[in-house]
Structure formats: structure tokens, C-alpha cells
Design a protein around this motif. Structure first.
Motif, PDB file in Angstrom:
ATOM      1  N   LEU A 208       0.831  -1.205   0.000  1.00  0.00           N
ATOM      2  CA  LEU A 208       0.000   0.000   0.000  1.00  0.00           C
ATOM      3  C   LEU A 208       0.866   1.256   0.000  1.00  0.00           C
ATOM      4  CD1 LEU A 208      -2.780   1.343   0.231  1.00  0.00           C
ATOM      5  CD2 LEU A 208      -2.621   1.097   2.698  1.00  0.00           C
ATOM      6  N   LEU A 209       1.881   1.301   0.863  1.00  0.00           N
ATOM      7  CA  LEU A 209       2.764   2.465   0.922  1.00  0.00           C
ATOM      8  C   LEU A 209       3.551   2.624  -0.375  1.00  0.00           C
ATOM      9  CD1 LEU A 209       4.087   2.149   4.595  1.00  0.00           C
ATOM     10  CD2 LEU A 209       2.366   3.730   3.715  1.00  0.00           C
ATOM     11  N   ALA A 210       3.980   1.498  -0.945  1.00  0.00           N
ATOM     12  CA  ALA A 210       4.689   1.574  -2.224  1.00  0.00           C
ATOM     13  C   ALA A 210       3.767   2.067  -3.331  1.00  0.00           C
ATOM     14  CB  ALA A 210       5.271   0.207  -2.593  1.00  0.00           C
ATOM     15  N   GLY A 211       2.491   1.637  -3.290  1.00  0.00           N
ATOM     16  CA  GLY A 211       1.526   2.118  -4.278  1.00  0.00           C
ATOM     17  C   GLY A 211       1.308   3.614  -4.159  1.00  0.00           C
ATOM     18  N   ILE A 212       1.235   4.113  -2.922  1.00  0.00           N
ATOM     19  CA  ILE A 212       1.093   5.561  -2.722  1.00  0.00           C
ATOM     20  C   ILE A 212       2.313   6.289  -3.274  1.00  0.00           C
ATOM     21  CG2 ILE A 212       0.908   7.369  -0.979  1.00  0.00           C
ATOM     22  CD1 ILE A 212      -0.667   5.391   0.743  1.00  0.00           C
ATOM     23  N   THR A 213       3.501   5.717  -3.050  1.00  0.00           N
ATOM     24  CA  THR A 213       4.728   6.327  -3.564  1.00  0.00           C
ATOM     25  C   THR A 213       4.718   6.395  -5.087  1.00  0.00           C
ATOM     26  OG1 THR A 213       5.963   5.463  -1.660  1.00  0.00           O
ATOM     27  CG2 THR A 213       7.239   6.178  -3.563  1.00  0.00           C
ATOM     28  N   ILE A 214       4.244   5.325  -5.731  1.00  0.00           N
ATOM     29  CA  ILE A 214       4.159   5.319  -7.199  1.00  0.00           C
ATOM     30  C   ILE A 214       3.204   6.396  -7.677  1.00  0.00           C
ATOM     31  CG2 ILE A 214       3.390   3.976  -9.193  1.00  0.00           C
ATOM     32  CD1 ILE A 214       4.400   1.476  -7.762  1.00  0.00           C
ATOM     33  N   PHE A 215       2.054   6.511  -7.011  1.00  0.00           N
ATOM     34  CA  PHE A 215       1.062   7.503  -7.420  1.00  0.00           C
ATOM     35  C   PHE A 215       1.578   8.933  -7.225  1.00  0.00           C
ATOM     36  CE2 PHE A 215      -2.234   4.121  -6.424  1.00  0.00           C
ATOM     37  CZ  PHE A 215      -2.409   3.815  -7.764  1.00  0.00           C
ATOM     38  N   VAL A 216       2.319   9.156  -6.136  1.00  0.00           N
ATOM     39  CA  VAL A 216       2.780  10.514  -5.832  1.00  0.00           C
ATOM     40  C   VAL A 216       4.004  10.879  -6.677  1.00  0.00           C
ATOM     41  CG1 VAL A 216       3.721  11.995  -4.028  1.00  0.00           C
ATOM     42  CG2 VAL A 216       1.808  10.468  -3.508  1.00  0.00           C
ATOM     43  N   ASP A 217       5.021  10.006  -6.698  1.00  0.00           N
ATOM     44  CA  ASP A 217       6.263  10.304  -7.421  1.00  0.00           C
ATOM     45  C   ASP A 217       6.117  10.155  -8.937  1.00  0.00           C
ATOM     46  OD1 ASP A 217       7.421  10.819  -5.023  1.00  0.00           O
ATOM     47  OD2 ASP A 217       8.587   8.967  -4.918  1.00  0.00           O
ATOM     48  N   ARG A 218       5.224   9.282  -9.365  1.00  0.00           N
ATOM     49  CA  ARG A 218       4.988   9.017 -10.781  1.00  0.00           C
ATOM     50  C   ARG A 218       6.276   8.694 -11.554  1.00  0.00           C
ATOM     51  NH1 ARG A 218       2.012  13.491 -13.655  1.00  0.00           N
ATOM     52  NH2 ARG A 218       3.090  14.839 -12.205  1.00  0.00           N
ATOM     53  N   PRO A 219       7.019   7.647 -11.145  1.00  0.00           N
ATOM     54  CA  PRO A 219       8.181   7.249 -11.945  1.00  0.00           C
ATOM     55  C   PRO A 219       7.781   6.706 -13.303  1.00  0.00           C
ATOM     56  CG  PRO A 219       7.701   5.607 -10.254  1.00  0.00           C
ATOM     57  CD  PRO A 219       6.793   6.768  -9.986  1.00  0.00           C
TER      58      PRO A 219
ATOM     59  N   TYR B  74       5.830  -3.155  -3.683  1.00  0.00           N
ATOM     60  CA  TYR B  74       7.058  -2.914  -2.947  1.00  0.00           C
ATOM     61  C   TYR B  74       8.268  -3.474  -3.688  1.00  0.00           C
ATOM     62  CZ  TYR B  74       7.646  -7.695  -1.088  1.00  0.00           C
ATOM     63  OH  TYR B  74       7.870  -9.035  -0.960  1.00  0.00           O
ATOM     64  N   LYS B  75       8.079  -4.535  -4.501  1.00  0.00           N
ATOM     65  CA  LYS B  75       9.182  -5.070  -5.299  1.00  0.00           C
ATOM     66  C   LYS B  75       9.533  -4.127  -6.443  1.00  0.00           C
ATOM     67  CE  LYS B  75       8.633  -9.985  -4.303  1.00  0.00           C
ATOM     68  NZ  LYS B  75       8.487 -11.353  -4.886  1.00  0.00           N
ATOM     69  N   VAL B  76       8.516  -3.451  -6.963  1.00  0.00           N
ATOM     70  CA  VAL B  76       8.775  -2.471  -8.028  1.00  0.00           C
ATOM     71  C   VAL B  76       9.606  -1.322  -7.492  1.00  0.00           C
ATOM     72  CG1 VAL B  76       7.715  -0.890  -9.674  1.00  0.00           C
ATOM     73  CG2 VAL B  76       6.649  -3.097  -9.226  1.00  0.00           C
ATOM     74  N   MET B  77       9.247  -0.815  -6.304  1.00  0.00           N
ATOM     75  CA  MET B  77       9.911   0.366  -5.762  1.00  0.00           C
ATOM     76  C   MET B  77      11.248   0.039  -5.106  1.00  0.00           C
ATOM     77  SD  MET B  77       8.014   2.718  -6.743  1.00  0.00           S
ATOM     78  CE  MET B  77       8.960   4.023  -5.956  1.00  0.00           C
ATOM     79  N   ASP B  78      11.511  -1.246  -4.806  1.00  0.00           N
ATOM     80  CA  ASP B  78      12.778  -1.600  -4.167  1.00  0.00           C
ATOM     81  C   ASP B  78      13.926  -1.665  -5.159  1.00  0.00           C
ATOM     82  OD1 ASP B  78      11.827  -1.664  -1.645  1.00  0.00           O
ATOM     83  OD2 ASP B  78      11.616  -3.844  -1.498  1.00  0.00           O
ATOM     84  N   ASP B  79      13.641  -1.579  -6.450  1.00  0.00           N
ATOM     85  CA  ASP B  79      14.679  -1.703  -7.467  1.00  0.00           C
ATOM     86  C   ASP B  79      14.755  -0.413  -8.286  1.00  0.00           C
ATOM     87  OD1 ASP B  79      16.642  -2.711  -9.061  1.00  0.00           O
ATOM     88  OD2 ASP B  79      15.599  -4.567  -9.575  1.00  0.00           O
ATOM     89  N   ALA B  80      15.882  -0.273  -9.000  1.00  0.00           N
ATOM     90  CA  ALA B  80      16.027   0.867  -9.905  1.00  0.00           C
ATOM     91  C   ALA B  80      15.133   0.655 -11.120  1.00  0.00           C
ATOM     92  CB  ALA B  80      17.480   1.021 -10.325  1.00  0.00           C
ATOM     93  N   ILE B  81      14.335   1.667 -11.456  1.00  0.00           N
ATOM     94  CA  ILE B  81      13.382   1.565 -12.547  1.00  0.00           C
ATOM     95  C   ILE B  81      13.878   2.414 -13.718  1.00  0.00           C
ATOM     96  CG2 ILE B  81      10.991   1.939 -13.262  1.00  0.00           C
ATOM     97  CD1 ILE B  81      10.225   1.793 -10.301  1.00  0.00           C
TER      98      ILE B  81
END
Length: 353
Positions: free
Chosen positions: A188-199, A238-245
Motif C-alpha cells: 500500500l505504501l509503495a503504491g502511494i509512492t508510485i502515485f505521488v512520485d509518478r516514476p 514494494y518489489k517495483v519500488m525496491d529496485d532501480a526503474i
């Protein structure tokens, strides 16, 4: 007849109380008509959208509030048992607090929806692609939970209930749930990070952890990616955000390195002609950038004279189609100029005894 007593109150008192409730219903109907025919039309003429949202948000809570007041007045004027009167008072305070909470919940969520719509349109014009606003429902739900939690606690407190024990129980329960759902919270926290940071956005091609594909969906728990071999992967956030994208689609231009080999019978004049043809290639092929071209005679290979050609494909052009057009242009112009491509050959010298 008016003085006949029913359940401790005269028939006249019952009729007056009933008339109060019926009057409230008629008043509500009048307010609905005025809101549609007058207030909303007046609000639509103004430049701001806040008054439109305000009138839409106010209508239902105001109608319910008028009805609650009417019921309170109608029943409070009657002679009722003390227990019923105490119950009625507590219920009235609880329902009134919840009604006010309902109004603020409607107002805030309407403002969030309006803001999300405006932001989506602005971003779409700015970056030329659909802005992913699906984090707005997350914000919306979070605001709703917060408003209704505060409103519920205040309603119980106004109703005469002790909320300290309830809050303590909820706190202990929340800790237990959080410990039992650590992975869910991480996602959930990683999903929020994706939505906010928009990588990356939906439709972008990304690379990470050996995965290469196009983003099809971004959820609160996981991200769905369609790989280049058309397989659908569901990856926890969380696996998406733990790595370099690596966002492939965010690159301004695609760099292509092309190695060409000409035969050893190529003269210096023909070699210069070949490099001149490569330097003027952007004039003949669309979406090839004319800047940052690299054309160099780089090596004497085992069976060829090597030319390194580095060019850039502009973002508007299709990668594979442009590469195909470049290769076709090189093949055509080199053949017309009499430039021969080398291929692996061996020459054997046999010495006679």
C-alpha cells in the motif's frame, strides 16, 4: 374528539406533532425545487466552481437536518416516559452530528473530484499523454475514512457514550492488524509512492529486475506489466519500488549504434563517399535527428573496413519502423554508389613443395 387522550397525549397534540413533520416534508420539497430552479442556476453563472459544489453538497444534509429538527420538535412537545425522552435526546445528538459529518464528507470528496479532474486536464495538455489520476480515489477514501471516524467518535461522545475505552480498543486492534498485514501495508505504501512520485504512467515501457514491458495497470497492491513476449506479470508494488526503474518511454531520443563493414577493395575516396552518405541520412529519413550524429572509419577488421554509425531516433518516431527505414536507405544508397558490404571470407594460399 380533540381532547381525547391517546398514550398520555391528546388527539390535538398528536395532530400538531404530525403537522410539524408533514410541514417539514413540504418545506424540503420546496427547498429541492428552489435549489434546482434557482440556486444551482445562479451558481452556474459564476466563474468559480465552489458554489456549484457547495449547493450540491448542502442539499441532502439540509433536507435531512430539517426533518430531524421537525421530528425532535414533534416528539419533544409530547408527554413521553423519561427513558424514551433520554433515548430520543441521545439519538437526536448522534444523528445531528452524523448529518454534519455527512455534509463535510460530501463537500470534501466533491472538491477532491473536481481538483483531480482539473489536474488531469492540465497534465494531459502539459505532457501530451493521459495523466494517471487513479491515486485520487485513494486520497478520496482516506479523507472519507478520516472524516467519518472523527464524526463517529464525536457523535458517540455527544450521545453520552464513553469513547476513551473504544479508542483504546481500536488502537490495540490496529496494532494487531498492522503486524498481521505487514506485506499488505508495504504494498500500500509503495503504491502511494508510485502515485505521488509518478516514476512511470500507464502505457509506459519500463525495465527493472530483468523485467521489460509495458505498464497496463497500477493498483494499490500490485502493478500489472505486459512483457515484450505478450505475457502479463503482476508484481507487488514494494518489489517495483525496491529496485532501480528505467522508464524507457521517458527518454528524449533512442540511441542506435550501427556497425558497417565494407570490402577491402574500397578506395579512400569511396570510404569518404560512404561516410558522407551517412552524414546526410537525416535529410532522407524522417524522425532521425540531424544533431549528435557520429560517423567514423573505426577499424581494419579481419575481413572488412569498419564504419561506426551512431544516430538518434526522435521521440515522435516509431523505433522499429525508423530503424527499418534507416537500414533500407543505407542499403539503397550504398548499392547505387557501388559500395560493397563485406562478409566473412578466408583466402587460402597453397604452397607447392
Amino acid at each position: 374528539m380533540w381532547e381525547n387522550v391517546f398514550y398520555g397525549n391528546s388527539f390535538k397534540d398528536w395532530m400538531i406533532s404530525l403537522a410539524v413533520i408533514v410541514g417539514a416534508l413540504l418545506l424540503n420539497k420546496l427547498i429541492q425545487i428552489l435549489n434546482v430552479k434557482v440556486f444551482q442556476k445562479l451558481a452556474a453563472r459564476t466563474k468559480t466552481r465552489f458554489d456549484d459544489i457547495l449547493f450540491r453538497s448542502l442539499e441532502s444534509p439540509v433536507l435531512l437536518g430539517i426533518l430531524l429538527i421537525a421530528i425532535w420538535v414533534a416528539l419533544n412537545r409530547l408527554e413521553t416516559p423519561d427513558k424514551f425522552h433520554a433515548f430520543l435526546s441521545n439519538a437526536y445528538h448522534i444523528l445531528t452530528t452524523l448529518n454534519v459529518t455527512w455534509f463535510f464528507a460530501r463537500l470534501l470528496t466533491s472538491l477532491i473530484d473536481e481538483k483531480g479532474k482539473a489536474t488531469a486536464e492540465k497534465e494531459a495538455e502539459k505532457i501530451g499523454k493521459r495523466f494517471d489520476i487513479r491515486f485520487m480515489p485513494l486520497v478520496r477514501r482516506t479523507i472519507l475514512y478520516l472524516v467519518w471516524t472523527i464524526g463517529g467518535v464525536m457523535a458517540l461522545k455527544n450521545g453520552g457514550y464513553d469513547v476513551k475505552t473504544l479508542i483504546g480498543a481500536l488502537g490495540i486492534g490496529g496494532v494487531a492488524i498492522a503486524l498481521a498485514a505487514q506485506d499488505t501495508m508495504k504494498n500500500l505504501l509503495a503504491g502511494i509512492t508510485i502515485f505521488v512520485d509518478r516514476p512511470f504512467l500507464i502505457g509506459d515501457r519500463i525495465r527493472f529486475s530483468g523485467i521489460d514491458g509495458f505498464v497496463e495497470d497500477i493498483g494499490l497492491r500490485s502493478t500489472r506489466i505486459r512483457t515484450l513476449d505478450n505475457r502479463l506479470l503482476t508484481v507487488p508494488n514494494y518489489k517495483v519500488m525496491d529496485d532501480a526503474i528505467e522508464n524507457v518511454d521517458s527518454e528524449p531520443m533512442r540511441k542506435v549504434i550501427l556497425k558497417l563493414g565494407l570490402t577491402y577493395d574500397t578506395t579512400p575516396e569511396k570510404m569518404n563517399e560512404a561516410m558522407d552518405l551517412l552524414k546526410t541520412l537525416p535529410q532522407r529519413v524522417s524522425f532521425v535527428s540531424s544533431g549528435d550524429l557520429v560517423v567514423a572509419f573505426t577499424e581494419f577488421g579481419d575481413f572488412s573496413l569498419g564504419i561506426t554509425f551512431i544516430y538518434y531516433i526522435e521521440k515522435e518516431g516509431g523505433i522499429y519502423q525508423t530503424m527499418s527505414n534507416v537500414n533500407m536507405d543505407i542499403l539503397s544508397t550504398f548499392n547505387n554508389a557501388g559500395l560493397n558490404f563485406a562478409f566473412p571470407t578466408q583466402t587460402l594460399y597453397v604452397e607447392k613443395a
